[in-house]
Design a protein around this motif. Structure first.
Motif, PDB file in Angstrom:
ATOM      1  N   LYS A 173       0.819  -1.216   0.000  1.00  0.00           N
ATOM      2  CA  LYS A 173       0.000   0.000   0.000  1.00  0.00           C
ATOM      3  C   LYS A 173       0.853   1.267   0.000  1.00  0.00           C
ATOM      4  N   GLN A 174       2.093   1.138   0.427  1.00  0.00           N
ATOM      5  CA  GLN A 174       2.977   2.314   0.489  1.00  0.00           C
ATOM      6  C   GLN A 174       3.478   2.718  -0.891  1.00  0.00           C
ATOM      7  N   HIS A 175       3.255   1.869  -1.881  1.00  0.00           N
ATOM      8  CA  HIS A 175       3.768   2.123  -3.233  1.00  0.00           C
ATOM      9  C   HIS A 175       2.623   2.503  -4.160  1.00  0.00           C
ATOM     10  N   HIS A 176       2.707   3.709  -4.696  1.00  0.00           N
ATOM     11  CA  HIS A 176       1.663   4.226  -5.574  1.00  0.00           C
ATOM     12  C   HIS A 176       2.211   4.296  -6.997  1.00  0.00           C
ATOM     13  N   GLY A 177       1.445   4.868  -7.865  1.00  0.00           N
ATOM     14  CA  GLY A 177       1.881   4.992  -9.251  1.00  0.00           C
ATOM     15  C   GLY A 177       1.021   4.149 -10.162  1.00  0.00           C
ATOM     16  N   SER A 178       1.478   3.995 -11.395  1.00  0.00           N
ATOM     17  CA  SER A 178       0.739   3.207 -12.382  1.00  0.00           C
ATOM     18  C   SER A 178       0.767   1.736 -11.983  1.00  0.00           C
ATOM     19  N   LEU A 179      -0.083   0.973 -12.636  1.00  0.00           N
ATOM     20  CA  LEU A 179      -0.128  -0.471 -12.362  1.00  0.00           C
ATOM     21  C   LEU A 179       1.231  -1.111 -12.653  1.00  0.00           C
ATOM     22  N   GLU A 193       4.162   0.358 -12.530  1.00  0.00           N
ATOM     23  CA  GLU A 193       5.091   0.769 -11.460  1.00  0.00           C
ATOM     24  C   GLU A 193       4.841  -0.035 -10.193  1.00  0.00           C
ATOM     25  N   ARG A 194       3.583  -0.343  -9.929  1.00  0.00           N
ATOM     26  CA  ARG A 194       3.255  -1.143  -8.742  1.00  0.00           C
ATOM     27  C   ARG A 194       3.730  -2.593  -8.897  1.00  0.00           C
TER      28      ARG A 194
END
Length: 196
Positions: A75-81, A83-84
């Protein structure tokens, strides 16, 4: 009353979890667990009918805790799919660095048990199944043409990184860095397949 009853059970589980991971499931006897948990043997058998039942509960709880940790970390990592998808390697690196890593507790336990019928086995393979499903879901959402194939290839990179850190004692940061680079190339290759 419930708390009083739960304390010995918790001590047994905590002790068994540590001993099984550090020494190996078959190298730890009930007597050692009892002694280090500071409970009577009858208390252990009151909570767990057998050592196999104890092993199953240790692995069930370990799998549940790992899954909670994993999804909180993700959950701490955002961005595009996409990038995730790559961020999974950031989480892997965190797991290998922060925790006292003596090898993957799930694959190690599965190998030590050597029996797919053992009641603990399903909890040994559950974390891989959960991670595979998560990667597959992200890959589908990202529009990759063969998300299951991509997820299997990602799992090989993840497993290879874990194995390398464990067997060769290499730096988790360096090893996961190589796996991350390979994952980026893999993702690029799958994106090219979409265009063709």
């Amino acid at each position: 009353m419930i708390l009083i009853k739960s304390k010995p059970r918790e001590r047994i589980l905590t002790t068994a979890t540590t001993l099984f991971y550090e020494k190996g499931i078959h190298n730890v006897g009930v007597d050692e667990i009892v002694a280090k948990s500071n409970v009577a043997k009858t208390t252990l058998y009151h909570h767990f009918a057998s050592k196999d039942e104890l092993i199953a509960e240790v692995m069930r709880r370990r799998s549940e805790q790992w899954q909670q940790w994993l999804f909180e970390a993700l959950k701490q990592h955002h961005g595009s799919l996409k990038e995730r998808l790559i961020a999974i390697f950031n989480v892997l690196e965190q797991w290998l660095v922060i925790h006292e890593f003596h090898g993957c507790p799930f694959s190690t336990a599965a190998a030590q048990l050597g029996d797919v019928q053992h009641p603990a086995y399903e909890f040994c393979v559950e974390p891989r199944q959960i991670l595979f499903a998560h990667i597959t879901h992200l890959a589908k959402e990202a529009g990759l043409c063969n998300p299951e194939s991509f997820a299997q290839q990602m799992m090989l990179l993840i497993g290879g990184a874990i194995f390398t850190v464990n067997m060769e004692g290499t730096s988790a940061i360096t090893t996961v860095g190589y796996a991350r680079q390979a994952a980026i190339a893999l993702l690029s290759a799958h994106e090219q397949l979409e265009l063709n």
